[in-house]
Design an enzyme around this catalytic site. Sequence first.
Site, mmCIF file in Angstrom:
data_model
loop_
_atom_site.group_PDB
_atom_site.id
_atom_site.type_symbol
_atom_site.label_atom_id
_atom_site.label_comp_id
_atom_site.label_asym_id
_atom_site.label_seq_id
_atom_site.Cartn_x
_atom_site.Cartn_y
_atom_site.Cartn_z
ATOM 1 N N GLU A 25 0.830 -1.219 0.000
ATOM 2 C CA GLU A 25 0.000 0.000 0.000
ATOM 3 C C GLU A 25 0.861 1.265 0.000
ATOM 4 O O GLU A 25 2.063 1.216 0.259
ATOM 5 C CB GLU A 25 -0.922 -0.004 1.217
ATOM 6 C CG GLU A 25 -0.177 0.035 2.544
ATOM 7 C CD GLU A 25 -1.006 0.661 3.653
ATOM 8 O OE1 GLU A 25 -1.451 1.813 3.490
ATOM 9 O OE2 GLU A 25 -1.182 -0.005 4.695
ATOM 10 N N LYS A 86 -5.897 10.436 0.768
ATOM 11 C CA LYS A 86 -5.857 9.084 1.354
ATOM 12 C C LYS A 86 -7.115 8.386 0.850
ATOM 13 O O LYS A 86 -8.213 8.771 1.234
ATOM 14 C CB LYS A 86 -5.848 9.214 2.879
ATOM 15 C CG LYS A 86 -5.977 7.910 3.647
ATOM 16 C CD LYS A 86 -6.014 8.175 5.151
ATOM 17 C CE LYS A 86 -6.541 6.970 5.910
ATOM 18 N NZ LYS A 86 -6.775 7.255 7.332
ATOM 19 N N VAL A 106 -5.530 0.138 3.028
ATOM 20 C CA VAL A 106 -5.655 -1.315 2.898
ATOM 21 C C VAL A 106 -6.843 -1.655 1.999
ATOM 22 O O VAL A 106 -6.720 -2.463 1.064
ATOM 23 C CB VAL A 106 -5.794 -1.970 4.294
ATOM 24 C CG1 VAL A 106 -6.209 -3.433 4.169
ATOM 25 C CG2 VAL A 106 -4.473 -1.860 5.059
ATOM 26 N N SER A 140 -13.216 1.401 10.221
ATOM 27 C CA SER A 140 -12.491 1.460 8.945
ATOM 28 C C SER A 140 -13.156 0.606 7.879
ATOM 29 O O SER A 140 -13.612 -0.517 8.138
ATOM 30 C CB SER A 140 -11.054 0.988 9.149
ATOM 31 O OG SER A 140 -10.369 0.995 7.915
ATOM 32 N N ALA A 141 -13.138 1.134 6.659
ATOM 33 C CA ALA A 141 -13.646 0.379 5.502
ATOM 34 C C ALA A 141 -12.773 -0.843 5.205
ATOM 35 O O ALA A 141 -13.169 -1.719 4.430
ATOM 36 C CB ALA A 141 -13.705 1.293 4.287
ATOM 37 N N ASP A 142 -11.585 -0.910 5.834
ATOM 38 C CA ASP A 142 -10.720 -2.078 5.643
ATOM 39 C C ASP A 142 -11.433 -3.372 6.049
ATOM 40 O O ASP A 142 -11.211 -4.431 5.452
ATOM 41 C CB ASP A 142 -9.441 -1.962 6.499
ATOM 42 C CG ASP A 142 -8.521 -0.838 6.055
ATOM 43 O OD1 ASP A 142 -8.753 -0.228 4.997
ATOM 44 O OD2 ASP A 142 -7.552 -0.561 6.809
ATOM 45 N N LYS A 159 -4.022 -1.999 14.395
ATOM 46 C CA LYS A 159 -3.184 -1.063 15.153
ATOM 47 C C LYS A 159 -3.708 -0.914 16.578
ATOM 48 O O LYS A 159 -4.909 -0.833 16.804
ATOM 49 C CB LYS A 159 -3.143 0.290 14.444
ATOM 50 C CG LYS A 159 -2.208 0.255 13.237
ATOM 51 C CD LYS A 159 -2.013 1.613 12.629
ATOM 52 C CE LYS A 159 -3.113 1.961 11.670
ATOM 53 N NZ LYS A 159 -3.026 1.309 10.376
#
Length: 303
Positions: A25, A86, A106, A140-142, A159
């Site tokens: 990434e 981003k 990600v 997060s959309a991750d 994280k």
Amino acid sequence: MTLPIVLSPEVAEARAAGGPIVALESTIITHGMPYPQNVETAQSVEACVRENGATPATIALMGGKLHVGLTNEQLFELAQAENVAKVSRADIAVVLAAGGYGATTVAATMIAAHLAGISVFATGGIGGVHKGAETTFDISADLRELSETPVTVVAAGAKAILDLEKTYEVLETLGVPVIAVGQDTLPAFWSRASHLSAPLRLDTASEIAAAQKMRTAMGIPGGQLVANPIPAESEIAAEVLAPVIKQALQEAESKGIHAKDVTPFLLGRIFELTEGRSLTANIALVLNNAQLAAQIAVEMSKS
Ligand code: PSU
Ligand code: MN
């Protein structure tokens, strides 16, 4: 329309030969680490992938093109550019159509990797459920991307600035396999262990590759999160980090930092508060993840 995807010469060659490729990434370069450590890390991560028998493909949006694999010049251009967006699933198409710079998170890197036929991706840590998400809804959309896009993501867990319990609950709800490597507890990014037991454990790259192949053969969409603990010599004890994370979170709140600025702000403050130690650990864990991802890609490329 045809998609404006540009493969670097090395990625095009590897793809034509059916060779192993590891996606990387670019948000970690532009929003996750300061210059010049960001470029140095990106280059050593690429070198590590090559040393382990695979081809690196760093992904970014530049000038209306979706680049899969960057040349050294492009890497420097991106790392020093101003106004780099981003981008995640929500904004990747908007930024690509508009033609600006976009660093892929990600989620966006998984989308791009899949479009380019790449099924393994190495990063530092995925995004997840933020502390206080019960009021901010900041998730997060991750996480959803892992449930939809068939890419195995190697990270050192989520994280530690996040609410880890809630992050792993959401992943379970979304049907994402969370696989700890070589231990029974989930890693916590800068520290090897968290207090959470791992839902799944696998110890070798070939087992991890076989699991992704089986999922795809069964027609189950989505990828896998491979949670690879940071090497012991580089970890920072959770007790050392806890007060630092707490202080960074309090500052984010009092400054009114929100949405996608939260993660870069927290990483930046933790870097300052640990006098750079968090960055040294972050670099070590990304390299460790790149090595395992390359080994998984090599296994995946065996038919
Ligand atoms: N891993 C790192 N540093 C980072 C990130 C991951 O070691 O900066 C980035 C990834 O791109 C990840 C993003 O997708 O942080 C999560 O952002 P958010 O919480 O806004 O979804
Ligand atoms: Mn967010």
